[in-house]
Write a protein that holds these residues in place. Sequence first.
Motif, PDB file in Angstrom:
ATOM      1  N   VAL A 287     -50.193 -44.197 -26.301  1.00 36.49           N
ATOM      2  CA  VAL A 287     -48.986 -43.368 -26.264  1.00 36.49           C
ATOM      3  C   VAL A 287     -49.192 -42.157 -25.354  1.00 36.49           C
ATOM      4  CG1 VAL A 287     -47.452 -41.927 -27.655  1.00 36.49           C
ATOM      5  CG2 VAL A 287     -48.271 -44.118 -28.567  1.00 36.49           C
ATOM      6  N   GLY A 288     -50.370 -41.527 -25.461  1.00 35.96           N
ATOM      7  CA  GLY A 288     -50.599 -40.292 -24.736  1.00 35.96           C
ATOM      8  C   GLY A 288     -50.804 -40.463 -23.242  1.00 35.96           C
ATOM      9  N   LEU A 289     -51.245 -41.648 -22.798  1.00 41.46           N
ATOM     10  CA  LEU A 289     -51.527 -41.846 -21.384  1.00 41.46           C
ATOM     11  C   LEU A 289     -50.278 -42.122 -20.547  1.00 41.46           C
ATOM     12  CD1 LEU A 289     -54.804 -43.970 -21.566  1.00 41.46           C
ATOM     13  CD2 LEU A 289     -54.570 -41.601 -20.800  1.00 41.46           C
ATOM     14  N   GLY A 290     -49.158 -42.395 -21.202  1.00 41.58           N
ATOM     15  CA  GLY A 290     -47.912 -42.615 -20.461  1.00 41.58           C
ATOM     16  C   GLY A 290     -47.954 -43.911 -19.669  1.00 41.58           C
ATOM     17  N   ASP A 291     -47.432 -43.892 -18.433  1.00 43.00           N
ATOM     18  CA  ASP A 291     -47.459 -45.084 -17.581  1.00 43.00           C
ATOM     19  C   ASP A 291     -48.909 -45.503 -17.334  1.00 43.00           C
ATOM     20  OD1 ASP A 291     -44.730 -45.111 -17.416  1.00 43.00           O
ATOM     21  OD2 ASP A 291     -44.660 -43.931 -15.558  1.00 43.00           O
ATOM     22  N   LEU A 292     -49.212 -46.725 -17.726  1.00 40.34           N
ATOM     23  CA  LEU A 292     -50.598 -47.167 -17.725  1.00 40.34           C
ATOM     24  C   LEU A 292     -51.000 -47.716 -16.365  1.00 40.34           C
ATOM     25  CD1 LEU A 292     -52.940 -47.351 -19.727  1.00 40.34           C
ATOM     26  CD2 LEU A 292     -52.207 -49.690 -20.260  1.00 40.34           C
ATOM     27  N   SER A 293     -52.155 -47.255 -15.889  1.00 40.58           N
ATOM     28  CA  SER A 293     -52.757 -47.791 -14.669  1.00 40.58           C
ATOM     29  C   SER A 293     -54.107 -48.400 -15.042  1.00 40.58           C
ATOM     30  CB  SER A 293     -52.950 -46.685 -13.625  1.00 40.58           C
ATOM     31  OG  SER A 293     -53.877 -45.716 -14.093  1.00 40.58           O
ATOM     32  N   GLU A 294     -54.701 -49.124 -14.096  1.00 38.98           N
ATOM     33  CA  GLU A 294     -55.992 -49.746 -14.378  1.00 38.98           C
ATOM     34  C   GLU A 294     -57.074 -48.696 -14.615  1.00 38.98           C
ATOM     35  OE1 GLU A 294     -57.010 -52.616 -11.437  1.00 38.98           O
ATOM     36  OE2 GLU A 294     -55.455 -54.035 -12.057  1.00 38.98           O
ATOM     37  N   SER A 295     -57.033 -47.591 -13.883  1.00 39.35           N
ATOM     38  CA  SER A 295     -58.044 -46.545 -14.087  1.00 39.35           C
ATOM     39  C   SER A 295     -57.911 -45.906 -15.466  1.00 39.35           C
ATOM     40  CB  SER A 295     -57.927 -45.477 -12.995  1.00 39.35           C
ATOM     41  OG  SER A 295     -56.630 -44.880 -13.010  1.00 39.35           O
ATOM     42  N   LYS A 296     -56.669 -45.661 -15.904  1.00 38.03           N
ATOM     43  CA  LYS A 296     -56.462 -45.114 -17.244  1.00 38.03           C
ATOM     44  C   LYS A 296     -56.930 -46.105 -18.306  1.00 38.03           C
ATOM     45  CE  LYS A 296     -52.464 -42.139 -16.176  1.00 38.03           C
ATOM     46  NZ  LYS A 296     -51.026 -41.913 -16.442  1.00 38.03           N
ATOM     47  N   ALA A 297     -56.700 -47.402 -18.078  1.00 37.58           N
ATOM     48  CA  ALA A 297     -57.134 -48.421 -19.029  1.00 37.58           C
ATOM     49  C   ALA A 297     -58.658 -48.426 -19.154  1.00 37.58           C
ATOM     50  CB  ALA A 297     -56.629 -49.793 -18.591  1.00 37.58           C
ATOM     51  N   VAL A 298     -59.359 -48.273 -18.036  1.00 37.75           N
ATOM     52  CA  VAL A 298     -60.826 -48.239 -18.072  1.00 37.75           C
ATOM     53  C   VAL A 298     -61.309 -47.052 -18.883  1.00 37.75           C
ATOM     54  CG1 VAL A 298     -62.902 -47.906 -16.679  1.00 37.75           C
ATOM     55  CG2 VAL A 298     -61.136 -49.495 -15.908  1.00 37.75           C
ATOM     56  N   VAL A 299     -60.723 -45.876 -18.650  1.00 39.55           N
ATOM     57  CA  VAL A 299     -61.122 -44.668 -19.380  1.00 39.55           C
ATOM     58  C   VAL A 299     -60.899 -44.857 -20.883  1.00 39.55           C
ATOM     59  CG1 VAL A 299     -60.588 -42.237 -19.779  1.00 39.55           C
ATOM     60  CG2 VAL A 299     -60.743 -43.116 -17.438  1.00 39.55           C
ATOM     61  N   ALA A 300     -59.744 -45.390 -21.257  1.00 37.66           N
ATOM     62  CA  ALA A 300     -59.424 -45.594 -22.671  1.00 37.66           C
ATOM     63  C   ALA A 300     -60.394 -46.582 -23.316  1.00 37.66           C
ATOM     64  CB  ALA A 300     -57.990 -46.092 -22.811  1.00 37.66           C
ATOM     65  N   LEU A 301     -60.719 -47.655 -22.614  1.00 37.20           N
ATOM     66  CA  LEU A 301     -61.633 -48.658 -23.160  1.00 37.20           C
ATOM     67  C   LEU A 301     -63.048 -48.093 -23.311  1.00 37.20           C
ATOM     68  CD1 LEU A 301     -60.437 -51.865 -21.272  1.00 37.20           C
ATOM     69  CD2 LEU A 301     -60.283 -51.434 -23.733  1.00 37.20           C
ATOM     70  N   VAL A 302     -63.467 -47.277 -22.380  1.00 35.17           N
ATOM     71  CA  VAL A 302     -64.797 -46.663 -22.484  1.00 35.17           C
ATOM     72  C   VAL A 302     -64.867 -45.755 -23.701  1.00 35.17           C
ATOM     73  CG1 VAL A 302     -66.380 -45.020 -21.404  1.00 35.17           C
ATOM     74  CG2 VAL A 302     -65.372 -46.860 -20.040  1.00 35.17           C
ATOM     75  N   ILE A 303     -63.840 -44.912 -23.892  1.00 34.68           N
ATOM     76  CA  ILE A 303     -63.829 -43.991 -25.035  1.00 34.68           C
ATOM     77  C   ILE A 303     -63.833 -44.769 -26.349  1.00 34.68           C
ATOM     78  CG2 ILE A 303     -62.456 -42.258 -26.258  1.00 34.68           C
ATOM     79  CD1 ILE A 303     -61.482 -41.291 -23.496  1.00 34.68           C
TER      80      ILE A 303
END
Length: 488
Positions: free
Chosen positions: A444-460
Amino acid sequence: MTHFRDLLILSLGRGLQVLAGFITIKTATTLLSPSDVGSMNQLMSLAILGTSALLTPVAAYIGRGCLEWMDTGTLSRRLGSYLLVVLAVAPLLGLVAWAIQSRLMLVAGVGAAWVGGLVALYTVGFSLHTMGTSGLILIGQRFLYVLFGNIAAWGGLVLAVWYSNGEPSSETWLLGIFCGFLLSSLSYAFLNWYARTGVSVRSPDVPGVLPFGWRAVFMFVWPQAMVFVLWWIQSHSYRFVLSWVADIATVGLFAAGYMICSVPMQTFETLFNEFYIPTLYRALKGQDREGMARAWNAYAAAYIPAVILFGAFLVGNAAFMVKLLLGEQFQAVTAILIWPALTETVRAISSTLHQLGLAKIDMTVNVLPVVVGALIAPTLVYFLAPHEPLLGTALALLAASVAVCAVVIPISCRALPVAWPIRRIIYALALGVPLCLVGRLMGVGLGDLSESKAVVALVISGLLMLLLQYVMAKEWLREGHSAVGRSL
């Protein structure tokens, strides 16, 4: 130190295999259309059916007796018998698949010759690869195990891309993947070499050594064959039912989305079992019913909480995995992936009954649960999918998985005096809820999802999941280390 080294080797090896698997999924869903992916999954299901019913149970029996036969110097003869069975069954299954495709056209858009040839190729390659690698891990050759596992994964990917250069199709893609298994079947030769060069430490006539007569093998195999066929109906029949009530493109969409949950969960299960199963099998040697129950209790107390935590990770982060791992034509499946994640978690918990059957050398305990699943899954897909093809199929498979788990619990308690780890399950659920929420809130907090944001979220989320896994596992890891120390 030995535990840590083994875990490091297996983790790195499996990590590379997971990377290869994810790249394979991403490449396939980029090069192939949803219809091609649907046909590919139908053909794969047909290949899995015969191999799982006829050869996988024999391999499981050899795996159960592998350490004992290694000690008695008879393992090489068992492996030779298995090779003859594989070479006899493979052309037979290929011929049957060709005949079925010629008459019924079960696999959409693929010729009968391709279907028959690929089924035969899969039967030889996968059967020898599986027997070889599983045997190597059992006798302690962990490096060779991960080496050949990666040869299958990366070799299959490279060959699939090479064969698909120009005009990619489901046939050429699977040809490459199956040839990867064939390359890795060299592991079977290594296992046989170790079996032949091993030193016998006891006579094969000593009481308590697992027999290998046709009757003993048949009595172990036939319930498993039935179980695998029924499991196939529960897990794979949707690929054919859905194509009848919807279309082959929908099959491709759903199968690709389901893989986002099933591949990581099955990889996690395999990694856990690779680490723990040798300990379980050694704990089972020479045990009575109470000893078998104690060994299974220890396994379940370690395994089930780990599965629950990984399932919570999948539920919370499936959207990120879709963004990262599927092509643009397949992004529509994101909305329904919470249900496949739950389905895979419940299925993995139910799989503990399989290990109980291996402990008893009695696979009949698995029959009733898969009968229930085989009845519910295709029936609900048939009735729900015409209204909501993706969501209806997902809910049908979840309902079947929950029903199976509800049957597994009382059956396991009747088969052996086992105790399910209720306290640890509740503890894992309590830790899994915040783990799941972290992923959902980041979505919800990341808004429009990109591949870089997805990588950061998966790492966390992944780091948090590893921390919680350690919290749950440190007790049995400490006990395992103490047991190893006492045995030295």
